[in-house]
Design a protein around this motif. Structure first.
Motif, short mmCIF file in Angstrom:
data_model
loop_
_atom_site.label_atom_id
_atom_site.label_comp_id
_atom_site.label_asym_id
_atom_site.label_seq_id
_atom_site.Cartn_x
_atom_site.Cartn_y
_atom_site.Cartn_z
N GLU A 503 0.84 -1.20 0.00
CA GLU A 503 0.00 0.00 0.00
C GLU A 503 0.87 1.25 0.00
O GLU A 503 0.60 2.22 -0.71
CB GLU A 503 -0.92 -0.01 1.23
CG GLU A 503 -1.86 1.18 1.30
CD GLU A 503 -2.69 1.20 2.58
OE1 GLU A 503 -3.33 2.23 2.84
OE2 GLU A 503 -2.69 0.19 3.32
N ASN A 506 2.40 1.82 -3.40
CA ASN A 506 1.45 2.41 -4.33
C ASN A 506 1.35 3.92 -4.14
O ASN A 506 1.23 4.68 -5.11
CB ASN A 506 0.08 1.76 -4.16
CG ASN A 506 0.05 0.32 -4.66
OD1 ASN A 506 0.86 -0.06 -5.51
ND2 ASN A 506 -0.86 -0.48 -4.13
N VAL A 507 1.37 4.35 -2.87
CA VAL A 507 1.36 5.78 -2.60
C VAL A 507 2.61 6.44 -3.18
O VAL A 507 2.55 7.49 -3.84
CB VAL A 507 1.27 6.04 -1.08
CG1 VAL A 507 1.52 7.52 -0.77
CG2 VAL A 507 -0.08 5.60 -0.55
N THR A 510 2.78 7.07 -7.04
CA THR A 510 2.02 8.20 -7.61
C THR A 510 2.48 9.56 -7.06
O THR A 510 1.97 10.60 -7.47
CB THR A 510 0.52 8.04 -7.31
OG1 THR A 510 0.31 8.01 -5.89
CG2 THR A 510 -0.02 6.75 -7.93
N TRP A 511 3.42 9.56 -6.13
CA TRP A 511 3.96 10.79 -5.56
C TRP A 511 4.70 11.57 -6.65
O TRP A 511 5.42 11.01 -7.48
CB TRP A 511 4.90 10.42 -4.40
CG TRP A 511 5.72 11.53 -3.84
CD1 TRP A 511 5.33 12.80 -3.58
CD2 TRP A 511 7.10 11.45 -3.46
NE1 TRP A 511 6.36 13.54 -3.05
CE2 TRP A 511 7.46 12.72 -2.96
CE3 TRP A 511 8.05 10.43 -3.46
CZ2 TRP A 511 8.75 13.00 -2.50
CZ3 TRP A 511 9.33 10.70 -3.00
CH2 TRP A 511 9.66 11.98 -2.52
N GLN A 520 1.55 14.44 -1.78
CA GLN A 520 1.16 13.25 -1.01
C GLN A 520 2.13 12.12 -1.32
O GLN A 520 2.33 11.77 -2.48
CB GLN A 520 -0.28 12.84 -1.36
CG GLN A 520 -1.31 13.87 -0.99
CD GLN A 520 -2.72 13.46 -1.34
OE1 GLN A 520 -2.94 12.51 -2.09
NE2 GLN A 520 -3.71 14.15 -0.79
N GLY A 521 2.71 11.57 -0.27
CA GLY A 521 3.75 10.56 -0.40
C GLY A 521 5.08 11.07 0.10
O GLY A 521 5.95 10.29 0.47
N THR A 579 -3.63 8.21 7.58
CA THR A 579 -3.54 7.86 6.16
C THR A 579 -2.09 7.94 5.71
O THR A 579 -1.30 8.73 6.25
CB THR A 579 -4.39 8.80 5.30
OG1 THR A 579 -4.21 8.45 3.91
CG2 THR A 579 -4.02 10.26 5.49
N ASN A 581 -1.47 8.90 2.71
CA ASN A 581 -1.53 9.96 1.71
C ASN A 581 -1.53 11.35 2.33
O ASN A 581 -1.93 12.31 1.67
CB ASN A 581 -2.79 9.81 0.85
CG ASN A 581 -2.52 8.94 -0.37
OD1 ASN A 581 -1.46 9.05 -0.99
ND2 ASN A 581 -3.45 8.06 -0.70
#
Length: 694
Positions: A503, A506-507, A510-511, A520-521, A579, A581
């Motif tokens: 998980e 995945n964050v 996309t950072w 985010q990340g 979170t 994110n």
């Protein structure tokens, strides 16, 4: 006859009118025009009045801080304010600062001594006229003298900036080393054909590191720039012709020596030499207001003062520049220079013991000088001198420093640009203009960290530059470390990691690899990098290579450990913020006074050019405490174009509206226009301080 008479009157007109205009342009009395950002624009009738007004201005903006710093430099802070200041006093006396400051003062020529006295007079005059603006506990330092100023300069320059953190001789300043970015762009790489300069020091946002922005104008000078609070002139500045930036260079202007103690002395050159010893009596203010006397025993060898001792072993510290008292005169001459020749003439005495100089001018010249008083070391390379050397032999004892002609210097490179981000001088431009093999191996290391690599790539990928593009690039928050290793981390984790680690991967995938407020990340990556002790080279698969300086190090040496660390850090982030994110600006904040904003920028260890470091705050948040301070972007057009920013503001006095008033500009990646013409200043005037010459 009439024609002759009319011609004579006409001739007199052309003689008298220019004189009248010139006289009208000169101030008839010294005054300070304060603009709406709290910047003092000093218009003085002569140089002593200029220095007096500058002392006055610093008291208006930073009076409490300035007096506290001078009390510390005197070595009497514990006497004034209590036990918590004792370690500072002990350090000041052990380094000999108060006694040396008096010797420095006596060694100044009469002109410079008068300037120091005038600066002190401005401080004292302000305190006498506005006693209610100074906190009562700080008034004990008054009156200030020229000797206090020189003691403060020594403490800041020689015993804070010069001595590396490894020596640990400065109480309370251990968490971050001073840093900086600087660029100089030649006309060939400028979109307008004018040289450009970027000044961008990174320092703690408090104490002796705080910078002060000012404009100094008198018949002798018209310069704009900044200086550490308490120093009497500008240390990074520009005028109508030229400007310079400083970066803290990889220069070892000190040496540690391990001594073998015996019979009240130490072994040296086959004999026992006596230690020079003295006992100073320090005073400590107790809670009830009484004073306790505390003896401080100071021992010195031929190398310098002993800074630690264990059994029959001791460590002595030797520092360059302590017999070179001309730093004030050198900065004064630098700021008054009008061309490259005059500027280098000002530099050549080498009274400033460190700091790389990046320079640009209206004639189109750019210069990089690895400035400093570099010891002529009889043995050893850079790495050797980062550790204590044997102190029992003259074979390791340096007694001279290199002259100006020996220093690494690059003038007008074919690349058209110069940069420094605290990297050694060898990487100031590409293709390289300096060969480290042409210099002694102890001059500097051979290494290029991620921030310096990012600095070069920002330039190479965006030439030619406008002033506006230079400012945009300065605010880059992209992580070069992430660019180098993120793909390996994400790939390995998505293939073999735990569910939580996947998980997190995945964050990270996309950072945007930036630390902008909305990124985010970035929080997850920064916490993971810290847990991995990055950029420690042992964590990375391929070490840095001088043959591939802009693309190494890279890869992960131990992907399994990296995945396990990501799993652990992901749990911590989720528990703390709910979170993975979480936005960077929700965790990292810009806080000063009543200002509380999301932050942008991050650690230089992550390879981020826009540097901020953070200290823990409440509720799992962190607030900026170190990094971008004075930012100046200058185009050497005619007239000069310049924009600046001092993110934390230009004052610390209680009640000042200028504490933190520029943070919103920093968040929005904006610089302020520089106002130097009197008409511009008066159009943005807050108030005037008048009659300072009386």
């Amino acid at each position: 006859m009439r024609r002759w008479f009319n011609f004579r009157r006409l001739a007199l007109f052309f003689v008298i009118i220019p004189i009248a205009i010139a006289s009208a342009m000169k101030p008839i009395h010294t005054e300070i025009l304060w603009d709406t950002w709290g910047v003092p624009h000093i218009f003085a009738t002569n140089a002593p009045e200029l220095f007096k007004a500058f002392g006055w201005a610093q008291m208006e903006s930073h009076g409490d801080l300035l007096l506290h710093l001078y009390g510390q430099a005197r070595g009497r802070a514990a006497e004034y304010w209590g036990e918590e200041e004792l370690a500072s006093d002990e350090q000041v006396w052990r380094m000999g600062i108060p006694d040396r400051a008096q010797k420095w003062y006596d060694a100044q020529n009469s002109e410079i001594r008068s300037y120091l006295d005038a600066f002190a007079q401005g401080i004292n005059s302000y305190a006498a006229e506005y006693p209610d603006k100074i906190s009562d506990p700080l008034k004990v330092v008054l009156p200030v003298t020229g000797t206090d100023i020189l003691a403060h300069i020594q403490r800041v320059v020689h015993f804070t900036f010069l001595i590396a953190a490894e020596v640990s001789v400065q109480p309370g300043i251990k968490q971050w080393q001073a840093g900086s970015n600087a660029w100089a762009i030649a006309p060939s790489q400028s979109a307008t054909g004018n040289a450009l300069l970027l000044t961008n020091p990174h320092l703690p946002w408090s104490d002796r590191f705080l910078l002060y922005e000012a404009h100094l104008n008198s018949p002798e000078i018209d310069a704009y720039g900044c200086t550490p609070v308490g120093m009497p002139l500008l240390v990074m500045a520009f005028n109508d012709y030229l400007g310079w930036a400083h970066t803290v260079n990889q220069h070892n202007g000190w040496g540690l020596y391990e001594l073998s103690l015996t019979k009240g002395g130490y072994r040296f050159d086959g004999e026992v030499r006596p230690l020079e010893t003295e006992v100073k009596t320090l005073k400590v203010k107790l809670p009830d207001g009484t004073l306790r006397e505390t003896p401080l025993s100071i021992s010195r060898s031929i190398h310098g003062p002993l800074i630690s001792q264990k059994g029959d072993r001791a460590i002595a510290l030797k520092v360059v520049g302590l017999d070179e008292p001309g730093i004030v005169e050198q900065y004064w001459n630098m700021a008054r220079s009008r061309n490259l020749q005059e500027f280098e003439t000002a530099l050549k005495p080498l009274q400033i013991p460190l700091f790389t100089v990046l320079y640009g001018d209206r004639d189109g010249h750019i210069l990089h000088l690895f400035n400093g008083q570099i010891p002529v070391r009889p043995v050893g390379d850079w790495d050797d001198w980062m550790h204590p050397m044997p102190g029992d032999t003259p074979a390791t004892l340096w007694t001279k420093t290199h002259p100006y002609s020996d220093l690494p210097r690059v003038l007008d490179p074919t690349s058209g640009w110069l940069q420094n981000a605290n990297d050694p001088p060898w990487t100031t431009t590409f293709p390289p203009a300096l060969n480290p093999d042409d210099y002694p191996s102890y001059f500097s290391s051979q290494l290029m960290k991620f921030r310096a690599q990012q600095s070069v790539k920002l330039l190479q990928n965006n030439l030619p530059l406008t002033l506006e593009k230079l400012i945009e690039l300065k605010f880059s928050s992209e992580s070069e470390l992430a660019n180098r290793i993120l793909k390996d981390l994400v790939t390995a984790t998505q293939n073999q990691g735990s569910d939580l680690a996947k998980e997190a991967a995945n964050v990270l995938s996309t950072w945007d690899r930036k630390t902008d407020a909305a990124s985010q990340g970035a929080v997850l990556f920064a916490f993971w990098a810290e847990a991995m002790n990055l950029p420690d080279s042992s964590v990375l698969a391929t070490p840095w290579s001088p043959q591939n300086p802009l693309n190494t190090p890279q890869g992960l040496a131990n992907p399994t450990k990296a995945m396990a660390t990501l799993d652990r850090v992901a749990r911590q982030v989720k528990d703390a913020y709910g979170t993975l994110n979480v936005a960077w600006g929700d965790v990292f904040r810009l806080r000063l006074g009543d200002v509380d904003l999301p932050a942008r920028g991050g650690s230089g260890d992550l390879g981020i050019f826009s540097v901020l470091q953070f200290a823990p705050a409440a509720s799992g948040q962190f607030q900026a405490a170190f990094g971008d301070t004075y930012i100046a972007a200058i185009e050497f057009s005619d007239p000069i174009r310049a924009k600046v920013l001092l993110p934390y503001g230009n004052a610390t006095q209680p009640g000042s509206p200028h504490r933190g008033d520029q943070l919103s500009l920093y968040l929005n990646r904006e610089l302020r226009p520089v106002w130097r013409a009197r008409s511009e200043i008066e159009a943005h005037l807050d108030f005037k301080s008048l009659g300072l010459s009386q």
